[in-house]
Design a protein around this motif. Structure first.
Motif, PDB file in Angstrom:
ATOM      1  N   ILE A   1       7.547  11.361  -4.425  1.00  0.00           N
ATOM      2  CA  ILE A   1       6.709  10.962  -5.591  1.00  0.00           C
ATOM      3  C   ILE A   1       5.609   9.801  -4.722  1.00  0.00           C
ATOM      4  O   ILE A   1       4.440  10.069  -5.325  1.00  0.00           O
ATOM      5  N   ALA A   2       6.008   9.062  -3.826  1.00  0.00           N
ATOM      6  CA  ALA A   2       4.877   8.191  -3.359  1.00  0.00           C
ATOM      7  C   ALA A   2       3.791   9.122  -2.581  1.00  0.00           C
ATOM      8  O   ALA A   2       2.646   8.582  -2.747  1.00  0.00           O
ATOM      9  N   HIS A   3       4.172  10.008  -1.842  1.00  0.00           N
ATOM     10  CA  HIS A   3       3.343  10.726  -1.228  1.00  0.00           C
ATOM     11  C   HIS A   3       2.419  11.347  -2.217  1.00  0.00           C
ATOM     12  O   HIS A   3       1.166  11.360  -2.205  1.00  0.00           O
ATOM     13  N   TYR A   4       2.756  12.016  -3.398  1.00  0.00           N
ATOM     14  CA  TYR A   4       2.076  12.917  -4.145  1.00  0.00           C
ATOM     15  C   TYR A   4       1.000  11.885  -4.822  1.00  0.00           C
ATOM     16  O   TYR A   4      -0.264  11.952  -5.051  1.00  0.00           O
ATOM     17  N   ILE A   5       1.464  10.611  -5.313  1.00  0.00           N
ATOM     18  CA  ILE A   5       0.646   9.590  -5.991  1.00  0.00           C
ATOM     19  C   ILE A   5      -0.449   9.038  -5.081  1.00  0.00           C
ATOM     20  O   ILE A   5      -1.600   8.893  -5.459  1.00  0.00           O
ATOM     21  N   SER A   6       0.147   8.745  -3.723  1.00  0.00           N
ATOM     22  CA  SER A   6      -0.977   8.412  -2.685  1.00  0.00           C
ATOM     23  C   SER A   6      -2.060   9.305  -2.375  1.00  0.00           C
ATOM     24  O   SER A   6      -2.855   8.912  -2.150  1.00  0.00           O
ATOM     25  N   GLN A   7      -1.762  10.656  -2.626  1.00  0.00           N
ATOM     26  CA  GLN A   7      -2.701  11.897  -2.324  1.00  0.00           C
ATOM     27  C   GLN A   7      -3.688  12.246  -3.625  1.00  0.00           C
ATOM     28  O   GLN A   7      -4.667  12.756  -3.515  1.00  0.00           O
ATOM     29  N   ARG A   8      -3.386  11.489  -4.822  1.00  0.00           N
ATOM     30  CA  ARG A   8      -4.363  11.572  -5.981  1.00  0.00           C
ATOM     31  C   ARG A   8      -5.580  10.877  -5.954  1.00  0.00           C
ATOM     32  O   ARG A   8      -5.839   9.965  -5.121  1.00  0.00           O
TER      33      ARG A   8
ATOM     34  N   PRO B   1      -2.340  10.269 -17.621  1.00  0.00           N
ATOM     35  CA  PRO B   1      -2.010  11.581 -16.848  1.00  0.00           C
ATOM     36  C   PRO B   1      -2.841  11.348 -15.219  1.00  0.00           C
ATOM     37  O   PRO B   1      -2.596  12.145 -14.301  1.00  0.00           O
ATOM     38  N   ASN B   2      -4.010  10.628 -15.254  1.00  0.00           N
ATOM     39  CA  ASN B   2      -4.734  10.678 -13.977  1.00  0.00           C
ATOM     40  C   ASN B   2      -4.134   9.596 -13.127  1.00  0.00           C
ATOM     41  O   ASN B   2      -4.631   9.037 -12.003  1.00  0.00           O
TER      42      ASN B   2
ATOM     43  N   PRO C   1      -0.352  -0.691 -13.809  1.00  0.00           N
ATOM     44  CA  PRO C   1      -1.384  -0.332 -12.677  1.00  0.00           C
ATOM     45  C   PRO C   1      -1.748   0.826 -12.579  1.00  0.00           C
ATOM     46  O   PRO C   1      -1.308   1.843 -13.005  1.00  0.00           O
ATOM     47  N   HIS C   2      -3.134   0.880 -11.751  1.00  0.00           N
ATOM     48  CA  HIS C   2      -3.547   1.991 -11.190  1.00  0.00           C
ATOM     49  C   HIS C   2      -2.752   2.407 -10.051  1.00  0.00           C
ATOM     50  O   HIS C   2      -3.024   1.519  -9.198  1.00  0.00           O
ATOM     51  N   ILE C   3      -2.240   3.345 -10.009  1.00  0.00           N
ATOM     52  CA  ILE C   3      -1.316   3.842  -8.823  1.00  0.00           C
ATOM     53  C   ILE C   3      -1.821   4.761  -8.001  1.00  0.00           C
ATOM     54  O   ILE C   3      -1.514   5.019  -6.840  1.00  0.00           O
ATOM     55  N   ALA C   4      -2.893   5.683  -8.709  1.00  0.00           N
ATOM     56  CA  ALA C   4      -3.416   7.165  -7.750  1.00  0.00           C
ATOM     57  C   ALA C   4      -4.141   6.493  -6.687  1.00  0.00           C
ATOM     58  O   ALA C   4      -4.755   5.357  -6.850  1.00  0.00           O
ATOM     59  N   GLY C   5      -3.931   7.082  -5.350  1.00  0.00           N
ATOM     60  CA  GLY C   5      -4.519   6.674  -4.223  1.00  0.00           C
ATOM     61  C   GLY C   5      -4.016   5.355  -3.473  1.00  0.00           C
ATOM     62  O   GLY C   5      -4.696   4.948  -2.699  1.00  0.00           O
ATOM     63  N   GLN C   6      -2.907   4.718  -4.205  1.00  0.00           N
ATOM     64  CA  GLN C   6      -2.281   3.720  -3.577  1.00  0.00           C
ATOM     65  C   GLN C   6      -1.886   3.872  -2.305  1.00  0.00           C
ATOM     66  O   GLN C   6      -1.521   5.033  -1.965  1.00  0.00           O
ATOM     67  N   ARG C   7      -1.336   2.880  -1.307  1.00  0.00           N
ATOM     68  CA  ARG C   7      -0.727   3.055  -0.099  1.00  0.00           C
ATOM     69  C   ARG C   7       0.335   3.928  -0.383  1.00  0.00           C
ATOM     70  O   ARG C   7       1.305   3.118  -1.151  1.00  0.00           O
ATOM     71  N   GLU C   8       0.616   4.913   0.378  1.00  0.00           N
ATOM     72  CA  GLU C   8       2.051   5.468   0.250  1.00  0.00           C
ATOM     73  C   GLU C   8       3.309   4.451   0.599  1.00  0.00           C
ATOM     74  O   GLU C   8       4.142   4.612  -0.021  1.00  0.00           O
TER      75      GLU C   8
END
Length: 195
Positions: free
Chosen positions: A188-195, A135-136, A144-151
Motif C-alpha cells: 500500500i505504501a509503495h502504491y501511494i508513494s508512486q501516485r 480518489p487522487n 492528509p495529502h498522502i499521494a507521493g509521500q515518502r514510502e
C-alpha cells in the motif's frame, strides 16, 4: 473630517496584519525561524527517510498536527521544540505556507515495482482509502495529502496505526489497517508513494 478619522480608527487594527503579509508569507518566515526545512526539506519536500514531506499538504491537517504537538497530545520528540510556544496564528500561518508549496515526490523516490504497485492499488481500493483521502489521495481538510509521500514514512505510519502505537483524532485509521501484514502495508505504501 470626523467621519474620516472614525474610518481610519476602524481600519487601524487591520493595518498591522495586512502590513505583515499573507498567512503563507508569515508562515514562510516562521518556518525559517523554526528550521522546519532542516528535516522536512527547504521547500517542504523531504529528502530524509521517514520524515514526511509537507509541500502541498492540507492546511487544516498541518494546523491540527501542530496543535497536537504543541499541546503534548502527539509525542514526537523531534517536534517538541519546533512547536513549543507556537501561537494559534503561527499554527495557521505554517499550515498556509506548506499548503501553498507545490507538491512533489521526494528526490530519492524508488522506482516503481509493478507487482507491488498493483497489489497496493487493489488493497487501497478494498480498504477504500479514496473515500477520506479522495480518489487522487490529495486529502481534504484535516485528512492528509498522502499521494507521493515518502514510502518508508507511509509504511511506518500505517504499521503504527495497525499496532495501535499511533492514533489520529479518532480511531478510524487504526480500524482500517487492523489485521494487515507488514507485506500488505508495504505494498500500500509503495502504491501511494508512486501516485
Amino acid at each position: 473630517m470626523r467621519v474620516l478619522f472614525l474610518g481610519l480608527a476602524l481600519l487601524a487594527p487591520a493595518l498591522p496584519a495586512a502590513a505583515q503579509g499573507s498567512a503563507a508569507e508569515r508562515g514562510e518566515k516562521l518556518a525559517a525561524e523554526r528550521s522546519c526545512g532542516a528535516c522536512h526539506g527547504e521547500r517542504g519536500v523531504s529528502a530524509t527517510p521517514s520524515i514526511p514531506s509537507l509541500a502541498g499538504q492540507q492546511q487544516e491537517f498541518i494546523a491540527l498536527q501542530l496543535v497536537l504537538f504543541r499541546e503534548g497530545l502527539r509525542d514526537i520528540p523531534a517536534m517538541k521544540e519546533p512547536s513549543d510556544g507556537l501561537t494559534d496564528e503561527g499554527v495557521e500561518d505554517l499550515g498556509a505556507y506548506f499548503a501553498s508549496l507545490p507538491h512533489a515526490p521526494p528526490p530519492d523516490r524508488a522506482r516503481r515495482n509493478v507487482p507491488a504497485y498493483n497489489n497496493g492499488a487493489a488493497l487501497a481500493n478494498r480498504l477504500r482509502c479514496g473515500v477520506c483521502h479522495l480518489p487522487n489521495l490529495a486529502g481534504q481538510n484535516q485528512v492528509p495529502h498522502i499521494a507521493g509521500q515518502r514510502e518508508e514514512y507511509l509504511s511506518g505510519t500505517l504499521k503504527a496505526y495497525r499496532d495501535s502505537t499511533r492514533h489520529g483524532t479518532d480511531t478510524q485509521m487504526n480500524a482500517v489497517v487492523q489485521g494487515l501484514t507488514d507485506a500488505q502495508i508495504d505494498q500500500i505504501a509503495h502504491y501511494i508513494s508512486q501516485r
